[in-house]
Design a protein around this motif. Structure first.
Motif, short mmCIF file in Angstrom:
data_model
loop_
_atom_site.label_atom_id
_atom_site.label_comp_id
_atom_site.label_asym_id
_atom_site.label_seq_id
_atom_site.Cartn_x
_atom_site.Cartn_y
_atom_site.Cartn_z
N ASN A 48 58.02 61.72 30.38
CA ASN A 48 57.75 62.79 29.42
C ASN A 48 57.99 62.38 27.97
OD1 ASN A 48 60.52 62.65 29.31
ND2 ASN A 48 60.89 64.75 29.98
N GLY A 49 58.29 61.09 27.75
CA GLY A 49 58.49 60.59 26.39
C GLY A 49 59.92 60.64 25.89
N ARG A 50 60.84 61.13 26.71
CA ARG A 50 62.26 61.14 26.33
C ARG A 50 62.79 59.70 26.45
NH1 ARG A 50 64.06 65.19 23.93
NH2 ARG A 50 66.15 64.70 24.60
N PHE A 51 63.75 59.35 25.62
CA PHE A 51 64.33 58.02 25.70
C PHE A 51 65.84 58.08 25.57
CE2 PHE A 51 64.40 58.50 21.13
CZ PHE A 51 65.51 57.78 20.74
N SER A 52 66.49 57.05 26.07
CA SER A 52 67.90 56.81 25.81
C SER A 52 68.03 55.31 25.54
CB SER A 52 68.79 57.24 26.97
OG SER A 52 68.54 56.46 28.11
N GLU A 53 68.88 54.98 24.59
CA GLU A 53 69.05 53.57 24.23
C GLU A 53 70.52 53.29 23.98
OE1 GLU A 53 66.71 50.41 21.58
OE2 GLU A 53 67.57 52.05 20.41
N GLN A 54 70.97 52.18 24.53
CA GLN A 54 72.32 51.67 24.33
C GLN A 54 72.22 50.39 23.54
OE1 GLN A 54 74.13 50.35 27.94
NE2 GLN A 54 75.49 52.11 28.05
N GLU A 55 73.06 50.24 22.52
CA GLU A 55 73.14 48.99 21.77
C GLU A 55 74.54 48.43 21.98
OE1 GLU A 55 72.54 51.93 19.98
OE2 GLU A 55 70.37 51.84 19.98
N ILE A 56 74.63 47.18 22.43
CA ILE A 56 75.92 46.58 22.75
C ILE A 56 76.05 45.27 21.98
CG2 ILE A 56 77.38 45.63 24.59
CD1 ILE A 56 75.65 47.35 26.54
N MET A 57 77.20 45.13 21.30
CA MET A 57 77.52 43.88 20.61
C MET A 57 79.00 43.61 20.82
SD MET A 57 76.92 42.86 16.67
CE MET A 57 77.02 41.18 16.13
N GLY A 58 79.31 42.62 21.66
CA GLY A 58 80.70 42.33 21.98
C GLY A 58 81.36 43.53 22.65
N GLN A 59 82.46 44.00 22.08
CA GLN A 59 83.20 45.14 22.63
C GLN A 59 82.66 46.48 22.11
OE1 GLN A 59 85.67 44.99 24.94
NE2 GLN A 59 85.27 42.80 25.06
N MET A 60 81.71 46.45 21.18
CA MET A 60 81.21 47.68 20.58
C MET A 60 79.92 48.15 21.27
SD MET A 60 81.90 46.88 16.57
CE MET A 60 80.97 45.36 16.57
N MET A 61 79.80 49.47 21.40
CA MET A 61 78.61 50.04 22.01
C MET A 61 78.26 51.35 21.30
SD MET A 61 77.86 51.33 25.88
CE MET A 61 78.84 52.80 25.73
N THR A 62 76.97 51.56 21.07
CA THR A 62 76.49 52.85 20.56
C THR A 62 75.40 53.33 21.50
OG1 THR A 62 74.81 51.87 19.13
CG2 THR A 62 76.99 52.26 18.16
N MET A 63 75.07 54.61 21.41
CA MET A 63 74.06 55.21 22.28
C MET A 63 73.31 56.26 21.48
SD MET A 63 73.28 58.21 24.11
CE MET A 63 74.77 59.10 23.86
N GLN A 64 72.02 56.37 21.75
CA GLN A 64 71.23 57.44 21.16
C GLN A 64 70.19 57.91 22.16
OE1 GLN A 64 69.94 55.56 17.58
NE2 GLN A 64 68.34 54.37 18.54
N THR A 65 69.86 59.19 22.07
CA THR A 65 68.82 59.78 22.92
C THR A 65 67.91 60.63 22.06
OG1 THR A 65 70.13 61.73 23.45
CG2 THR A 65 70.35 59.87 24.95
N GLY A 66 66.72 60.89 22.58
CA GLY A 66 65.77 61.72 21.85
C GLY A 66 64.40 61.65 22.50
N HIS A 67 63.35 61.72 21.66
CA HIS A 67 62.00 61.63 22.20
C HIS A 67 61.17 60.68 21.33
CE1 HIS A 67 61.47 64.77 19.11
NE2 HIS A 67 60.22 64.35 19.06
N ILE A 68 60.12 60.16 21.95
CA ILE A 68 59.20 59.24 21.27
C ILE A 68 57.99 60.05 20.83
CG2 ILE A 68 57.78 57.17 21.48
CD1 ILE A 68 59.74 56.25 23.67
N GLN A 69 57.67 59.94 19.56
CA GLN A 69 56.54 60.67 18.99
C GLN A 69 55.41 59.68 18.68
OE1 GLN A 69 57.60 62.84 15.50
NE2 GLN A 69 55.49 63.29 14.97
N PRO A 70 54.25 59.82 19.34
CA PRO A 70 53.12 58.95 19.02
C PRO A 70 52.63 59.24 17.61
CG PRO A 70 52.76 60.13 21.09
CD PRO A 70 53.96 60.73 20.44
N LEU A 71 52.35 58.19 16.83
CA LEU A 71 51.89 58.36 15.45
C LEU A 71 50.44 57.93 15.27
CD1 LEU A 71 55.04 57.11 13.53
CD2 LEU A 71 54.37 59.46 14.04
#
Length: 141
Positions: A48-71
């Motif tokens: 349905n175009g929803r996404f989740s993304e994790q970014e990991i660098m060493g001991q640090m981690m961030t996360m974001q979720t949302g939707h993908i909008q075609p342009l």
């Protein structure tokens, strides 16, 4: 009557223009992993175009979720709706020794506009349309 035809043609043109970008989002469905400058990106795109993304660098981690909008064309925007961590510790020194930590809010991540290039069924390259950086992802499932 002529006005009706103009509205119908405009609507049809909008649908046809959006179709390639929407198809591109559908192609992105799945779990992906990419690496860039010491950061691991784990991206999951739902049908349905929803996404989740994790970014990991060493001991640090961030996360974001949302939707993908075609342009249109090969461009998509990642619209961030939620993210973690919401706060970060900030140290406040007091005097010559000592201090204390407080929590301050993290700003909402900007998401981004990306140019998508599929290198095959198991690989895609995303190039940041504004900043020019790129990440090549491999399909995990």
């Amino acid at each position: 009557m002529r006005g009706r035809w103009m509205v119908t043609w405009a609507a049809l043109a909008a649908v046809l223009a959006a179709t390639p970008a929407a198809a591109q989002v559908a192609q992105m469905t799945g779990a992906w992993r990419g690496y860039a400058q010491g950061v691991t990106f784990n991206l999951v795109v739902e049908p349905n175009g929803r996404f989740s993304e994790q970014e990991i660098m060493g001991q640090m981690m961030t996360m974001q979720t949302g939707h993908i909008q075609p342009l249109g064309g090969d461009l998509v925007a990642f619209v961030v709706e939620d993210w973690q961590p919401r706060t970060r510790p900030v140290y406040h020194p007091t005097g010559t020794v000592g201090g204390y930590y407080t929590q301050e809010p993290n700003a909402k991540p900007p998401g981004g506009t990306w140019r998508i290039l599929f290198n095959g069924p198991r690989s895609m390259t995303m190039r940041d349309a504004r900043l020019g950086g790129q990440v090549t992802f491999t399909r995990q499932r």
